[in-house]
Scaffold this motif. Structure first.
Motif, mmCIF file in Angstrom:
data_model
loop_
_atom_site.group_PDB
_atom_site.id
_atom_site.type_symbol
_atom_site.label_atom_id
_atom_site.label_comp_id
_atom_site.label_asym_id
_atom_site.label_seq_id
_atom_site.Cartn_x
_atom_site.Cartn_y
_atom_site.Cartn_z
ATOM 1 N N ARG A 52 0.854 -1.188 0.000
ATOM 2 C CA ARG A 52 0.000 0.000 0.000
ATOM 3 C C ARG A 52 0.888 1.236 0.000
ATOM 4 O O ARG A 52 1.759 1.396 0.845
ATOM 5 C CB ARG A 52 -0.897 0.026 1.226
ATOM 6 N N LEU A 53 0.680 2.093 -1.019
ATOM 7 C CA LEU A 53 1.413 3.350 -1.128
ATOM 8 C C LEU A 53 0.441 4.446 -1.504
ATOM 9 O O LEU A 53 -0.448 4.233 -2.330
ATOM 10 C CB LEU A 53 2.483 3.273 -2.223
ATOM 11 N N THR A 54 0.642 5.618 -0.943
ATOM 12 C CA THR A 54 -0.105 6.764 -1.432
ATOM 13 C C THR A 54 0.455 7.105 -2.805
ATOM 14 O O THR A 54 1.571 6.687 -3.166
ATOM 15 C CB THR A 54 0.041 7.984 -0.514
ATOM 16 N N ALA A 55 -0.267 7.856 -3.564
ATOM 17 C CA ALA A 55 0.203 8.250 -4.893
ATOM 18 C C ALA A 55 1.517 9.019 -4.792
ATOM 19 O O ALA A 55 2.435 8.807 -5.600
ATOM 20 C CB ALA A 55 -0.866 9.076 -5.605
ATOM 21 N N LEU A 56 1.618 9.886 -3.811
ATOM 22 C CA LEU A 56 2.842 10.674 -3.681
ATOM 23 C C LEU A 56 4.016 9.812 -3.236
ATOM 24 O O LEU A 56 5.138 9.984 -3.719
ATOM 25 C CB LEU A 56 2.619 11.849 -2.724
ATOM 26 N N GLN A 57 3.781 8.841 -2.356
ATOM 27 C CA GLN A 57 4.852 7.909 -1.996
ATOM 28 C C GLN A 57 5.336 7.160 -3.234
ATOM 29 O O GLN A 57 6.542 6.982 -3.424
ATOM 30 C CB GLN A 57 4.363 6.897 -0.957
ATOM 31 N N ALA A 58 4.407 6.728 -4.080
ATOM 32 C CA ALA A 58 4.779 5.992 -5.292
ATOM 33 C C ALA A 58 5.565 6.875 -6.254
ATOM 34 O O ALA A 58 6.539 6.424 -6.873
ATOM 35 C CB ALA A 58 3.532 5.425 -5.966
ATOM 36 N N GLY A 67 17.218 7.655 -9.605
ATOM 37 C CA GLY A 67 18.430 8.375 -9.235
ATOM 38 C C GLY A 67 18.241 9.814 -8.801
ATOM 39 O O GLY A 67 19.230 10.527 -8.629
ATOM 40 N N ALA A 68 17.025 10.259 -8.621
ATOM 41 C CA ALA A 68 16.797 11.645 -8.181
ATOM 42 C C ALA A 68 17.400 11.849 -6.795
ATOM 43 O O ALA A 68 17.233 11.013 -5.905
ATOM 44 C CB ALA A 68 15.304 11.960 -8.157
ATOM 45 N N GLU A 69 18.062 12.969 -6.643
ATOM 46 C CA GLU A 69 18.672 13.293 -5.357
ATOM 47 C C GLU A 69 17.895 14.352 -4.589
ATOM 48 O O GLU A 69 18.171 14.593 -3.423
ATOM 49 C CB GLU A 69 20.110 13.739 -5.574
ATOM 50 N N GLY A 70 16.941 14.980 -5.249
ATOM 51 C CA GLY A 70 16.116 15.988 -4.593
ATOM 52 C C GLY A 70 14.919 16.315 -5.458
ATOM 53 O O GLY A 70 14.860 15.942 -6.634
ATOM 54 N N LEU A 71 13.961 17.003 -4.869
ATOM 55 C CA LEU A 71 12.742 17.400 -5.576
ATOM 56 C C LEU A 71 12.599 18.909 -5.594
ATOM 57 O O LEU A 71 12.927 19.576 -4.611
ATOM 58 C CB LEU A 71 11.507 16.794 -4.903
ATOM 59 N N GLU A 72 12.100 19.430 -6.707
ATOM 60 C CA GLU A 72 11.757 20.850 -6.799
ATOM 61 C C GLU A 72 10.331 21.085 -6.347
ATOM 62 O O GLU A 72 10.031 22.108 -5.748
ATOM 63 C CB GLU A 72 11.913 21.350 -8.230
ATOM 64 N N ALA A 73 9.412 20.154 -6.704
ATOM 65 C CA ALA A 73 7.998 20.331 -6.375
ATOM 66 C C ALA A 73 7.273 19.002 -6.504
ATOM 67 O O ALA A 73 7.754 18.072 -7.161
ATOM 68 C CB ALA A 73 7.351 21.359 -7.302
ATOM 69 N N ALA A 89 5.666 13.094 4.332
ATOM 70 C CA ALA A 89 6.906 12.539 4.866
ATOM 71 C C ALA A 89 7.801 12.011 3.745
ATOM 72 O O ALA A 89 9.025 12.184 3.791
ATOM 73 C CB ALA A 89 6.595 11.434 5.875
ATOM 74 N N ALA A 90 7.211 11.393 2.737
ATOM 75 C CA ALA A 90 8.005 10.875 1.617
ATOM 76 C C ALA A 90 8.728 12.004 0.893
ATOM 77 O O ALA A 90 9.910 11.886 0.557
ATOM 78 C CB ALA A 90 7.109 10.102 0.645
ATOM 79 N N VAL A 91 8.033 13.107 0.673
ATOM 80 C CA VAL A 91 8.659 14.265 0.025
ATOM 81 C C VAL A 91 9.751 14.834 0.920
ATOM 82 O O VAL A 91 10.865 15.106 0.462
ATOM 83 C CB VAL A 91 7.607 15.342 -0.314
ATOM 84 N N ARG A 92 9.457 14.987 2.208
ATOM 85 C CA ARG A 92 10.412 15.586 3.143
ATOM 86 C C ARG A 92 11.643 14.708 3.345
ATOM 87 O O ARG A 92 12.724 15.208 3.646
ATOM 88 C CB ARG A 92 9.743 15.885 4.482
ATOM 89 N N ASP A 93 11.493 13.390 3.177
ATOM 90 C CA ASP A 93 12.659 12.508 3.270
ATOM 91 C C ASP A 93 13.682 12.833 2.190
ATOM 92 O O ASP A 93 14.878 12.669 2.392
ATOM 93 C CB ASP A 93 12.245 11.037 3.116
ATOM 94 N N LEU A 94 13.200 13.288 1.045
ATOM 95 C CA LEU A 94 14.084 13.581 -0.080
ATOM 96 C C LEU A 94 14.481 15.054 -0.128
ATOM 97 O O LEU A 94 15.622 15.383 -0.459
ATOM 98 C CB LEU A 94 13.407 13.174 -1.390
ATOM 99 N N THR A 95 13.549 15.932 0.183
ATOM 100 C CA THR A 95 13.786 17.381 0.138
ATOM 101 C C THR A 95 12.946 18.056 1.214
ATOM 102 O O THR A 95 11.733 17.898 1.232
ATOM 103 C CB THR A 95 13.391 17.962 -1.234
#
Length: 114
Positions: A52-58, A67-73, A89-95
């Motif tokens: 089970r994953l949220t769309a944003l987690q996926a 290979g993304a090291e960070g997110l802009e948006a 939390a998934a977004v914040r883990d990366l950026t």
């Protein structure tokens, strides 16, 4: 109902991708992220018996797997009144400070979590 939020054209693109991912699969949510190199990744809710994953987690997982090291948006198309904590939390883990746009199913951005 929240007032619509103005977005720049690059953010509008990820909202469109998120909306398309949701519509294509009939999932509860669609999401898309843009990494720091400008690449985009879209995904929808995953609701399998064993996963089970949220769309944003996926979408974040797809970005990391590429290979993304960070997110802009990031953007989520949802009927929910807010972006859930697991997605953020998934977004914040990366950026730590990438804006997360919440849009309705018509693609209208309702708010931005930064």
């Amino acid at each position: 109902m929240a007032e619509p939020t103005a977005v720049d054209p690059e953010d509008a693109k990820i909202v469109t991708l998120a909306r398309s991912a949701r519509a294509r699969t009939g999932a509860a949510e669609g999401a898309a992220v843009r990494d720091t190199d400008g690449r985009t990744y879209a995904a929808c809710t995953v609701a399998l018996p064993s996963l089970r994953l949220t769309a944003l987690q996926a979408a974040v997982a797809a970005a990391v797997a590429s290979g993304a090291e960070g997110l802009e948006a990031a953007a989520v198309v949802t009927e929910a009144d807010e972006v859930d904590g697991a997605s953020l939390a998934a977004v914040r883990d990366l950026t730590g400070d990438a804006p997360v746009l919440r849009a309705d199913t018509a693609g209208k951005v309702l708010d931005v979590v930064s």
